[in-house]
Design an enzyme around this catalytic site. Sequence first.
Site, PDB file in Angstrom:
ATOM      1  N   ARG A  40      41.242  46.980  42.649  1.00 36.23           N
ATOM      2  CA  ARG A  40      41.283  47.212  43.983  1.00 36.23           C
ATOM      3  C   ARG A  40      42.312  47.175  44.148  1.00 36.23           C
ATOM      4  O   ARG A  40      43.361  46.043  44.381  1.00 36.23           O
ATOM      5  CB  ARG A  40      40.379  45.528  44.003  1.00 36.23           C
ATOM      6  N   ASP A  44      41.930  32.507  43.221  1.00 35.22           N
ATOM      7  CA  ASP A  44      42.967  33.091  43.976  1.00 35.22           C
ATOM      8  C   ASP A  44      42.719  33.012  45.069  1.00 35.22           C
ATOM      9  O   ASP A  44      42.349  32.142  45.871  1.00 35.22           O
ATOM     10  CB  ASP A  44      42.040  34.998  43.398  1.00 35.22           C
TER      11      ASP A  44
END
Length: 530
Positions: A163, A447
């Site tokens: 990613r 996150d």
Amino acid sequence: MSPLAGVEVTGARHDRYEEILTPEALGFLAELHHAFESRRRELLARRVEREAALARGELFDFLPETAPVRDGEWRVAEPAPGLVDRRVEITGPTDAKMTINALNSGARVWLADLEDANTPAWENVVEGQLNLRDAIDRTLVFTSPAGKRYTLDDGDLATIVVRPRGWHLTEKHLLVDGERLAGALVDFGLYFFHCARRQLDHGSGPYFYLPKLESHLEARLWNDVFLFAQERLGIPRGTIRATVLIETFPAAFEMEEILHELREHSAGLNAGRWDYMFSVVKKFRTRGTDFLLPDRNAVTMTAPFIRAYTELLVRTCHKRGAHAIGGMAAFIPSRRDPRVNETALAKVREDKTREAGDGFDGSWVAHPDLVPICREVFDAQLGERPHQLDQVRAEVTVTAAQLLDVRSTPGTRTEAGLRANISVGIQYLASWLAGTGAVAINNLMEDAATAEISRSQVWQWLHNDVTLDGGSGSGVLVTRELVERIAYEETAKLDGDPARYDAARSLFLEVAVADEFVDFLTLPAYERMP
């Protein structure tokens, strides 16, 4: 490959960095920059224009001009090697220990995260690429400070899906003609340059998760990047496969169009639940009570607007032959409290069981200890089948009004919820600024996406005159003074270097109470990093 004229590396050169920052690789990045930077900026400008329209009272809807795409007969490419069975996927940053643990975890796929679970410190950017390349070569080894040695297993490992950063982020340590490179093109370009051929030689391929897309035009840009890169490096067209995270509110209205743009490179869609909640708040932050969410932890996957979004995602993917991947189980098992584990693991099982029953082909976990639960649930649903693309969910019909029905979300807005948002935001930013982008807080993996929910919700409550419900704070108006007082109170409870938390609190308040809403908290945070 292009000459290096105009390419400047301002970041430090540590051991082995020259293996990644080769003249040829940097020349490839420069070519990507020259080919695509102007379009990237144009698309970011379109985001600003769209937000201005929303602030004026407009709403999202399915695009009339792309109705022929939605009505047409087409399918995405067949699943690529290593992406046929995706019943369990684990996510995490690309430090050496996490890389080894994720690949050994028993998950079918590892989302190697250079985005929300990773702080884009220069060392993380380059060393993450080294770790990925060494993992593919099976030479990666890590020894902890305590002397514990980590190595890759001999058998099958999880398929790597990288990613990269979103389109909005830049890389200040790499310049072309004095301009910063797009972080997305740095992450994609370095991995593709060094690892695409390696992956093909190992029977896999260069696979990616694409974050933060807000339109099919942004997916088209990625598809053009893929075509350019494959042709430039002599990789067969269609080798790249990309799964798009549907984690922004506008993207939910363009799922079919996004798949269509990427169809020869598409590997499906993912329900990025945390960023989706953030995007809902962000896009309609000034629109009053119709778009006010309750406490973050009260918003579950059964909330009507989220339920509509996930049902539409499965329906859309399977209609077009694409995998539908479920959301994150963020629980981090406790080594000390079995009662916490028992309650939380039951919720994880319930969540994954619902996803499997809804037709998802796999789902995410944040910790290796959750892989067995997710695998067990999807094994029970799939049996020997690699997926359930045959479950086309033809009975599902989702309207724009259902996607927009945030008002029906049950729950209240409480002082406890406000305190949790502020505390989590400060703790996360303290770790982010120190170089760690995935942080266990209160047995949950936090996150950048979850931190964004925390700070954007504070901003929304503050700027929409929210009065708190329940408990000791019932009837209290959320004001700047209240947010600042709680921020100082919550900071005082934290153990560790006070200066570190003071800096984090200052940044959190900057993005949570300012008159102007900052698009992404990582933008000012990145400028504070060396």
